[in-house]
Design a protein around this motif. Structure first.
Motif, PDB file in Angstrom:
ATOM      1  N   GLY A   1      33.955 -15.884-100.415  1.00 22.61           N
ATOM      2  CA  GLY A   1      34.999 -16.675-101.048  1.00 22.61           C
ATOM      3  C   GLY A   1      35.702 -16.013-102.214  1.00 22.61           C
ATOM      4  N   TYR A   2      35.445 -14.718-102.450  1.00 20.61           N
ATOM      5  CA  TYR A   2      36.098 -14.000-103.538  1.00 20.61           C
ATOM      6  C   TYR A   2      37.417 -13.400-103.069  1.00 20.61           C
ATOM      7  CZ  TYR A   2      31.603 -14.233-105.910  1.00 20.61           C
ATOM      8  OH  TYR A   2      30.458 -14.671-106.505  1.00 20.61           O
ATOM      9  N   ARG A   3      38.377 -13.256-103.980  1.00 20.66           N
ATOM     10  CA  ARG A   3      39.620 -12.557-103.667  1.00 20.66           C
ATOM     11  C   ARG A   3      39.360 -11.060-103.738  1.00 20.66           C
ATOM     12  NH1 ARG A   3      44.309 -15.296-107.320  1.00 20.66           N
ATOM     13  NH2 ARG A   3      44.070 -17.379-106.469  1.00 20.66           N
ATOM     14  N   CYS A   4      39.795 -10.348-102.732  1.00 21.61           N
ATOM     15  CA  CYS A   4      39.681  -8.895-102.722  1.00 21.61           C
ATOM     16  C   CYS A   4      41.099  -8.343-102.628  1.00 21.61           C
ATOM     17  CB  CYS A   4      38.836  -8.431-101.532  1.00 21.61           C
ATOM     18  SG  CYS A   4      38.560  -6.650-101.549  1.00 21.61           S
ATOM     19  N   PHE A   5      41.558  -7.703-103.707  1.00 26.10           N
ATOM     20  CA  PHE A   5      42.923  -7.192-103.734  1.00 26.10           C
ATOM     21  C   PHE A   5      43.058  -5.976-102.834  1.00 26.10           C
ATOM     22  CE2 PHE A   5      42.820  -9.566-107.744  1.00 26.10           C
ATOM     23  CZ  PHE A   5      43.910 -10.375-107.518  1.00 26.10           C
ATOM     24  N   THR A   6      44.193  -5.906-102.147  1.00 29.48           N
ATOM     25  CA  THR A   6      44.448  -4.826-101.192  1.00 29.48           C
ATOM     26  C   THR A   6      45.135  -3.647-101.889  1.00 29.48           C
ATOM     27  OG1 THR A   6      46.621  -5.727-100.640  1.00 29.48           O
ATOM     28  CG2 THR A   6      44.755  -6.487 -99.297  1.00 29.48           C
ATOM     29  N   GLU A   7      45.242  -2.540-101.157  1.00 28.86           N
ATOM     30  CA  GLU A   7      45.944  -1.367-101.670  1.00 28.86           C
ATOM     31  C   GLU A   7      47.382  -1.734-102.038  1.00 28.86           C
ATOM     32  OE1 GLU A   7      47.121   3.174-100.310  1.00 28.86           O
ATOM     33  OE2 GLU A   7      45.881   1.943 -98.999  1.00 28.86           O
ATOM     34  N   GLN A   8      47.998  -2.590-101.235  1.00 30.99           N
ATOM     35  CA  GLN A   8      49.372  -3.045-101.497  1.00 30.99           C
ATOM     36  C   GLN A   8      49.491  -3.617-102.907  1.00 30.99           C
ATOM     37  OE1 GLN A   8      51.303  -5.671 -98.530  1.00 30.99           O
ATOM     38  NE2 GLN A   8      51.512  -7.163-100.176  1.00 30.99           N
ATOM     39  N   TYR A   9      48.544  -4.472-103.296  1.00 24.13           N
ATOM     40  CA  TYR A   9      48.599  -5.080-104.628  1.00 24.13           C
ATOM     41  C   TYR A   9      48.380  -4.035-105.720  1.00 24.13           C
ATOM     42  CZ  TYR A   9      47.546  -7.697-108.784  1.00 24.13           C
ATOM     43  OH  TYR A   9      47.566  -8.165-110.070  1.00 24.13           O
ATOM     44  N   HIS A  10      47.410  -3.153-105.518  1.00 26.14           N
ATOM     45  CA  HIS A  10      47.119  -2.134-106.541  1.00 26.14           C
ATOM     46  C   HIS A  10      48.323  -1.235-106.769  1.00 26.14           C
ATOM     47  CE1 HIS A  10      42.934  -3.157-107.069  1.00 26.14           C
ATOM     48  NE2 HIS A  10      42.761  -3.159-105.762  1.00 26.14           N
ATOM     49  N   LEU A  11      49.006  -0.839-105.702  1.00 26.94           N
ATOM     50  CA  LEU A  11      50.189  -0.001-105.844  1.00 26.94           C
ATOM     51  C   LEU A  11      51.308  -0.751-106.560  1.00 26.94           C
ATOM     52  CD1 LEU A  11      50.190   1.785-102.390  1.00 26.94           C
ATOM     53  CD2 LEU A  11      49.709   2.815-104.625  1.00 26.94           C
ATOM     54  N   LYS A  12      51.443  -2.029-106.270  1.00 29.53           N
ATOM     55  CA  LYS A  12      52.463  -2.842-106.928  1.00 29.53           C
ATOM     56  C   LYS A  12      52.153  -2.965-108.423  1.00 29.53           C
ATOM     57  CE  LYS A  12      52.775  -6.852-105.126  1.00 29.53           C
ATOM     58  NZ  LYS A  12      53.040  -8.172-104.568  1.00 29.53           N
ATOM     59  N   ARG A  13      50.874  -3.084-108.755  1.00 28.37           N
ATOM     60  CA  ARG A  13      50.460  -3.187-110.162  1.00 28.37           C
ATOM     61  C   ARG A  13      50.776  -1.900-110.912  1.00 28.37           C
ATOM     62  NH1 ARG A  13      44.368  -4.404-111.174  1.00 28.37           N
ATOM     63  NH2 ARG A  13      44.248  -2.287-110.437  1.00 28.37           N
ATOM     64  N   GLY A  14      50.558  -0.749-110.249  1.00 28.40           N
ATOM     65  CA  GLY A  14      51.012   0.508-110.825  1.00 28.40           C
ATOM     66  C   GLY A  14      50.026   1.301-111.657  1.00 28.40           C
ATOM     67  N   TYR A  15      48.795   0.873-111.763  1.00 25.47           N
ATOM     68  CA  TYR A  15      47.805   1.640-112.525  1.00 25.47           C
ATOM     69  C   TYR A  15      46.400   1.299-112.041  1.00 25.47           C
ATOM     70  CZ  TYR A  15      46.963  -2.663-115.147  1.00 25.47           C
ATOM     71  OH  TYR A  15      46.648  -3.947-115.498  1.00 25.47           O
ATOM     72  N   CYS A  16      45.443   2.144-112.406  1.00 31.49           N
ATOM     73  CA  CYS A  16      44.047   1.922-112.052  1.00 31.49           C
ATOM     74  C   CYS A  16      43.340   1.212-113.206  1.00 31.49           C
ATOM     75  CB  CYS A  16      43.364   3.263-111.772  1.00 31.49           C
ATOM     76  SG  CYS A  16      41.616   3.109-111.337  1.00 31.49           S
ATOM     77  N   CYS A  17      42.599   0.167-112.891  1.00 30.99           N
ATOM     78  CA  CYS A  17      41.871  -0.590-113.917  1.00 30.99           C
ATOM     79  C   CYS A  17      40.468  -0.019-114.153  1.00 30.99           C
ATOM     80  CB  CYS A  17      41.775  -2.058-113.534  1.00 30.99           C
ATOM     81  SG  CYS A  17      40.829  -2.368-112.032  1.00 30.99           S
ATOM     82  N   GLU A  18      40.073   0.961-113.342  1.00 30.14           N
ATOM     83  CA  GLU A  18      38.770   1.637-113.452  1.00 30.14           C
ATOM     84  C   GLU A  18      37.593   0.680-113.298  1.00 30.14           C
ATOM     85  OE1 GLU A  18      38.833   4.062-116.980  1.00 30.14           O
ATOM     86  OE2 GLU A  18      40.294   5.429-116.102  1.00 30.14           O
ATOM     87  N   SER A  19      37.740  -0.295-112.395  1.00 25.79           N
ATOM     88  CA  SER A  19      36.663  -1.235-112.118  1.00 25.79           C
ATOM     89  C   SER A  19      35.940  -0.923-110.812  1.00 25.79           C
ATOM     90  CB  SER A  19      37.217  -2.661-112.051  1.00 25.79           C
ATOM     91  OG  SER A  19      37.719  -3.044-113.308  1.00 25.79           O
ATOM     92  N   GLY A  20      36.384   0.114-110.119  1.00 27.57           N
ATOM     93  CA  GLY A  20      35.752   0.462-108.842  1.00 27.57           C
ATOM     94  C   GLY A  20      36.181  -0.445-107.708  1.00 27.57           C
ATOM     95  N   CYS A  21      37.439  -0.848-107.703  1.00 25.62           N
ATOM     96  CA  CYS A  21      37.959  -1.754-106.674  1.00 25.62           C
ATOM     97  C   CYS A  21      37.790  -1.161-105.277  1.00 25.62           C
ATOM     98  CB  CYS A  21      39.433  -2.062-106.930  1.00 25.62           C
ATOM     99  SG  CYS A  21      39.732  -2.852-108.522  1.00 25.62           S
ATOM    100  N   ARG A  22      37.489  -2.010-104.324  1.00 31.81           N
ATOM    101  CA  ARG A  22      37.231  -1.611-102.949  1.00 31.81           C
ATOM    102  C   ARG A  22      38.412  -0.875-102.314  1.00 31.81           C
ATOM    103  NH1 ARG A  22      35.088  -6.345 -99.362  1.00 31.81           N
ATOM    104  NH2 ARG A  22      33.365  -6.016-100.804  1.00 31.81           N
TER     105      ARG A  22
END
Length: 55
Positions: free
Chosen positions: A19-40
């Motif tokens: 039931g957790y939200r898992c952000f996709t590559e599409q969202y990460h690219l739109k955000r524009g930076y790495c949060c350094e949390s080890g996202c999938r």
């Protein structure tokens, strides 16, 4: 760094079996930076084990 709000659109995330939200590559690219949390689906190549990011 000032963080701006990114509107959520179709394809930006999916729900895991738990039931957790898992952000996709599409969202990460739109955000524009790495949060350094080890996202999938991190397109920036951050490795949480070594705390490094591919250039």
């Amino acid at each position: 760094m000032i963080k701006k709000r990114i509107p959520i659109e179709d394809g930006d995330y999916y729900l895991t079996p738990d039931g957790y939200r898992c952000f996709t590559e599409q969202y990460h690219l739109k955000r524009g930076y790495c949060c350094e949390s080890g996202c999938r689906h991190c397109p920036y190549g951050f490795d949480k084990k070594t705390n490094t990011q591919k250039k």
